[in-house]
Design a protein around this motif. Sequence first.
Motif, PDB file in Angstrom:
ATOM      1  N   GLY A 100      44.843  52.443   1.460  1.00 49.76           N
ATOM      2  CA  GLY A 100      45.877  53.093   0.671  1.00 49.76           C
ATOM      3  C   GLY A 100      47.080  53.384   1.544  1.00 49.76           C
ATOM      4  O   GLY A 100      46.939  53.835   2.687  1.00 49.76           O
ATOM      5  N   LEU A 101      48.276  53.117   1.037  1.00 49.71           N
ATOM      6  CA  LEU A 101      49.525  53.326   1.780  1.00 49.71           C
ATOM      7  C   LEU A 101      50.386  54.346   1.046  1.00 49.71           C
ATOM      8  O   LEU A 101      50.606  54.222  -0.167  1.00 49.71           O
ATOM      9  CB  LEU A 101      50.294  52.009   1.909  1.00 49.71           C
ATOM     10  CG  LEU A 101      51.745  52.099   2.389  1.00 49.71           C
ATOM     11  CD1 LEU A 101      51.806  52.573   3.848  1.00 49.71           C
ATOM     12  CD2 LEU A 101      52.461  50.759   2.228  1.00 49.71           C
ATOM     13  N   ILE A 102      50.883  55.345   1.785  1.00 49.85           N
ATOM     14  CA  ILE A 102      51.887  56.263   1.253  1.00 49.85           C
ATOM     15  C   ILE A 102      53.228  55.833   1.828  1.00 49.85           C
ATOM     16  O   ILE A 102      53.406  55.798   3.046  1.00 49.85           O
ATOM     17  CB  ILE A 102      51.563  57.719   1.613  1.00 49.85           C
ATOM     18  CG1 ILE A 102      50.187  58.085   1.058  1.00 49.85           C
ATOM     19  CG2 ILE A 102      52.626  58.652   1.058  1.00 49.85           C
ATOM     20  CD1 ILE A 102      49.740  59.487   1.403  1.00 49.85           C
ATOM     21  N   ALA A 103      54.153  55.458   0.959  1.00 50.12           N
ATOM     22  CA  ALA A 103      55.373  54.773   1.389  1.00 50.12           C
ATOM     23  C   ALA A 103      56.618  55.469   0.869  1.00 50.12           C
ATOM     24  O   ALA A 103      56.564  56.325  -0.022  1.00 50.12           O
ATOM     25  CB  ALA A 103      55.348  53.323   0.894  1.00 50.12           C
ATOM     26  N   ARG A 104      57.738  55.069   1.420  1.00 49.99           N
ATOM     27  CA  ARG A 104      59.069  55.451   0.932  1.00 49.99           C
ATOM     28  C   ARG A 104      59.808  54.181   0.539  1.00 49.99           C
ATOM     29  O   ARG A 104      59.435  53.077   0.958  1.00 49.99           O
ATOM     30  CB  ARG A 104      59.832  56.225   2.005  1.00 49.99           C
ATOM     31  CG  ARG A 104      59.146  57.499   2.439  1.00 49.99           C
ATOM     32  CD  ARG A 104      59.104  58.574   1.355  1.00 49.99           C
ATOM     33  NE  ARG A 104      60.397  59.199   1.191  1.00 49.99           N
ATOM     34  CZ  ARG A 104      60.798  60.273   1.870  1.00 49.99           C
ATOM     35  NH1 ARG A 104      59.980  60.820   2.763  1.00 49.99           N
ATOM     36  NH2 ARG A 104      61.975  60.797   1.680  1.00 49.99           N
ATOM     37  N   ALA A 105      60.882  54.338  -0.234  1.00 53.07           N
ATOM     38  CA  ALA A 105      61.522  53.152  -0.824  1.00 53.07           C
ATOM     39  C   ALA A 105      63.038  53.176  -0.678  1.00 53.07           C
ATOM     40  O   ALA A 105      63.758  52.778  -1.587  1.00 53.07           O
ATOM     41  CB  ALA A 105      61.137  53.034  -2.297  1.00 53.07           C
TER      42      ALA A 105
ATOM     43  N   LEU B 146      61.875  55.509   7.828  1.00 44.47           N
ATOM     44  CA  LEU B 146      60.555  55.679   7.250  1.00 44.47           C
ATOM     45  C   LEU B 146      60.306  54.676   6.130  1.00 44.47           C
ATOM     46  O   LEU B 146      59.194  54.166   5.962  1.00 44.47           O
ATOM     47  CB  LEU B 146      60.406  57.109   6.739  1.00 44.47           C
ATOM     48  CG  LEU B 146      59.018  57.567   6.307  1.00 44.47           C
ATOM     49  CD1 LEU B 146      57.988  57.330   7.396  1.00 44.47           C
ATOM     50  CD2 LEU B 146      59.053  59.048   5.916  1.00 44.47           C
ATOM     51  N   GLY B 147      61.348  54.383   5.360  1.00 49.49           N
ATOM     52  CA  GLY B 147      61.208  53.380   4.309  1.00 49.49           C
ATOM     53  C   GLY B 147      60.988  51.986   4.866  1.00 49.49           C
ATOM     54  O   GLY B 147      60.135  51.229   4.375  1.00 49.49           O
ATOM     55  N   ILE B 148      61.738  51.632   5.899  1.00 49.85           N
ATOM     56  CA  ILE B 148      61.592  50.306   6.513  1.00 49.85           C
ATOM     57  C   ILE B 148      60.211  50.157   7.145  1.00 49.85           C
ATOM     58  O   ILE B 148      59.552  49.114   7.016  1.00 49.85           O
ATOM     59  CB  ILE B 148      62.699  50.097   7.568  1.00 49.85           C
ATOM     60  CG1 ILE B 148      64.094  50.142   6.919  1.00 49.85           C
ATOM     61  CG2 ILE B 148      62.490  48.781   8.305  1.00 49.85           C
ATOM     62  CD1 ILE B 148      64.321  49.121   5.839  1.00 49.85           C
ATOM     63  N   GLN B 149      59.748  51.202   7.817  1.00 49.84           N
ATOM     64  CA  GLN B 149      58.444  51.155   8.497  1.00 49.84           C
ATOM     65  C   GLN B 149      57.313  50.972   7.493  1.00 49.84           C
ATOM     66  O   GLN B 149      56.429  50.124   7.682  1.00 49.84           O
ATOM     67  CB  GLN B 149      58.243  52.441   9.298  1.00 49.84           C
ATOM     68  CG  GLN B 149      56.938  52.503  10.058  1.00 49.84           C
ATOM     69  CD  GLN B 149      56.792  53.799  10.852  1.00 49.84           C
ATOM     70  OE1 GLN B 149      57.747  54.556  11.019  1.00 49.84           O
ATOM     71  NE2 GLN B 149      55.595  54.061  11.339  1.00 49.84           N
ATOM     72  N   THR B 150      57.307  51.757   6.422  1.00 48.14           N
ATOM     73  CA  THR B 150      56.203  51.674   5.469  1.00 48.14           C
ATOM     74  C   THR B 150      56.281  50.418   4.610  1.00 48.14           C
ATOM     75  O   THR B 150      55.256  49.876   4.201  1.00 48.14           O
ATOM     76  CB  THR B 150      56.152  52.925   4.582  1.00 48.14           C
ATOM     77  OG1 THR B 150      57.444  53.178   3.993  1.00 48.14           O
ATOM     78  CG2 THR B 150      55.743  54.150   5.401  1.00 48.14           C
ATOM     79  N   LYS B 151      57.488  49.905   4.367  1.00 44.90           N
ATOM     80  CA  LYS B 151      57.618  48.638   3.639  1.00 44.90           C
ATOM     81  C   LYS B 151      56.979  47.504   4.446  1.00 44.90           C
ATOM     82  O   LYS B 151      56.309  46.615   3.887  1.00 44.90           O
ATOM     83  CB  LYS B 151      59.090  48.329   3.373  1.00 44.90           C
ATOM     84  CG  LYS B 151      59.373  46.966   2.715  1.00 44.90           C
ATOM     85  CD  LYS B 151      58.788  46.883   1.320  1.00 44.90           C
ATOM     86  CE  LYS B 151      59.396  45.749   0.503  1.00 44.90           C
ATOM     87  NZ  LYS B 151      59.223  44.412   1.068  1.00 44.90           N
ATOM     88  N   ALA B 152      57.173  47.502   5.765  1.00 50.57           N
ATOM     89  CA  ALA B 152      56.570  46.466   6.604  1.00 50.57           C
ATOM     90  C   ALA B 152      55.049  46.548   6.574  1.00 50.57           C
ATOM     91  O   ALA B 152      54.354  45.521   6.526  1.00 50.57           O
ATOM     92  CB  ALA B 152      57.082  46.588   8.038  1.00 50.57           C
ATOM     93  N   VAL B 153      54.495  47.760   6.600  1.00 52.96           N
ATOM     94  CA  VAL B 153      53.045  47.914   6.502  1.00 52.96           C
ATOM     95  C   VAL B 153      52.553  47.350   5.173  1.00 52.96           C
ATOM     96  O   VAL B 153      51.533  46.653   5.110  1.00 52.96           O
ATOM     97  CB  VAL B 153      52.655  49.402   6.647  1.00 52.96           C
ATOM     98  CG1 VAL B 153      51.174  49.610   6.330  1.00 52.96           C
ATOM     99  CG2 VAL B 153      52.961  49.899   8.059  1.00 52.96           C
TER     100      VAL B 153
ATOM    101  N   PRO C 163      48.031  46.621   1.147  1.00 52.39           N
ATOM    102  CA  PRO C 163      47.121  47.689   0.740  1.00 52.39           C
ATOM    103  C   PRO C 163      46.603  47.503  -0.680  1.00 52.39           C
ATOM    104  O   PRO C 163      47.264  46.907  -1.535  1.00 52.39           O
ATOM    105  CB  PRO C 163      47.988  48.947   0.848  1.00 52.39           C
ATOM    106  CG  PRO C 163      49.392  48.454   0.757  1.00 52.39           C
ATOM    107  CD  PRO C 163      49.394  47.115   1.400  1.00 52.39           C
ATOM    108  N   ALA C 164      45.405  48.048  -0.913  1.00 45.85           N
ATOM    109  CA  ALA C 164      44.823  48.000  -2.257  1.00 45.85           C
ATOM    110  C   ALA C 164      45.618  48.883  -3.210  1.00 45.85           C
ATOM    111  O   ALA C 164      45.751  48.569  -4.400  1.00 45.85           O
ATOM    112  CB  ALA C 164      43.365  48.453  -2.198  1.00 45.85           C
ATOM    113  N   LYS C 165      46.147  50.005  -2.705  1.00 47.84           N
ATOM    114  CA  LYS C 165      46.951  50.913  -3.514  1.00 47.84           C
ATOM    115  C   LYS C 165      48.128  51.419  -2.678  1.00 47.84           C
ATOM    116  O   LYS C 165      47.989  51.650  -1.468  1.00 47.84           O
ATOM    117  CB  LYS C 165      46.135  52.119  -3.979  1.00 47.84           C
ATOM    118  CG  LYS C 165      45.029  51.832  -4.974  1.00 47.84           C
ATOM    119  CD  LYS C 165      44.380  53.150  -5.414  1.00 47.84           C
ATOM    120  CE  LYS C 165      43.254  52.925  -6.403  1.00 47.84           C
ATOM    121  NZ  LYS C 165      42.646  54.215  -6.834  1.00 47.84           N
TER     122      LYS C 165
END
Length: 331
Positions: free
Chosen positions: A4-9, A14-21, A27-29
């Motif tokens: 599971g990923l908690i992301a920003r958009a 923080l948005g760029i980092q989580t988008k790459a993950v 992730p499944a969710k």
Amino acid sequence: MRLGLIARADSRGLGIQTKAVHDHLHPAKTMVIDCPSQKPLPIRRDWYSDATWIKGLPRAQDFRKWLHGLDVVYTAETGYGDALWTEAKRAGVKTVLHCNPEFLNRRDRPDLWLAPTTWMWDTLPDPKVLLRVPITPGPPRRPEITPHFLHVVGRPAIHDRNGTLDLLQSLRHVTENITVTVRCQEAGYVSGLIGEHRIHTPPNVVLRVESGDVKNNRDLYTEGDILVMPRRFGGLCLPAQEAIAAGMPVLMPAISPNEWLPSEWLFPAVEAGSFMAKQRVTYYRTNPEVLAAKLDEYATHPPSTWAEDVQLLQHELSWDHWKPIYREVLS
């Protein structure tokens, strides 16, 4: 492993980092947090077609439903309150937090802390693992006859984190013919520094200032040969890594944690003070004449190992290299 990923958009770090993950670990969710901001950037709903979107901070019931069926949750910088840790533990789901040490919140209770660099390593709680933020490499570049330096401010941060003023004040000491492009997401910030500090550039220096957001972060690096980032403090510097991905060397101060860069790319800086974030942070300043000398050096006699150094770092930071390590750490 069901991740599971908690992301920003948006196109903050923080948005760029989580988008790459999201794009590389699939992730499944995904839960996307759309938090209010005093200076908002466009929200990119096209980044996440199958996500759970939360307006404001998530509540316990938001996590409770979303956590069902997951094995592990990855979040960066924050857990968005206490509910994540409590609900994940109740559901038997492992939590990992990729932290920025200056914003470390002692109330956060992940099962594993991840650090993107060695900066402030000793201040982080156990258990902890060093896990770099990877890149997607492109081809190395060669300098033009008139070298073009790039400086990325991003969203301006406390104490002029990326050293924009240090760079601007150095330009009057540059003797070679160069072009410098400064890019900032906040309109008026750079021109305000130029006016407030009476910055004047000599005829041999062409200074260009560009403001506003870009749709694709790679577009920040379409022009320029060399990133110059006299960063005053801090660990993870996404512009430095993005520039390397774009094939550019990166000029930075010789302070922690920049030791991972070739020594030829570094220049001296001096301690200038400290401030309190979540932890006490020491910050540095670069002498304008010292930085100008570094720009002149790269304008005339850049290291012969330019391309080889960039390619080596591209490999060391690539998702191809780090993806199996991420999967091992998260499992």
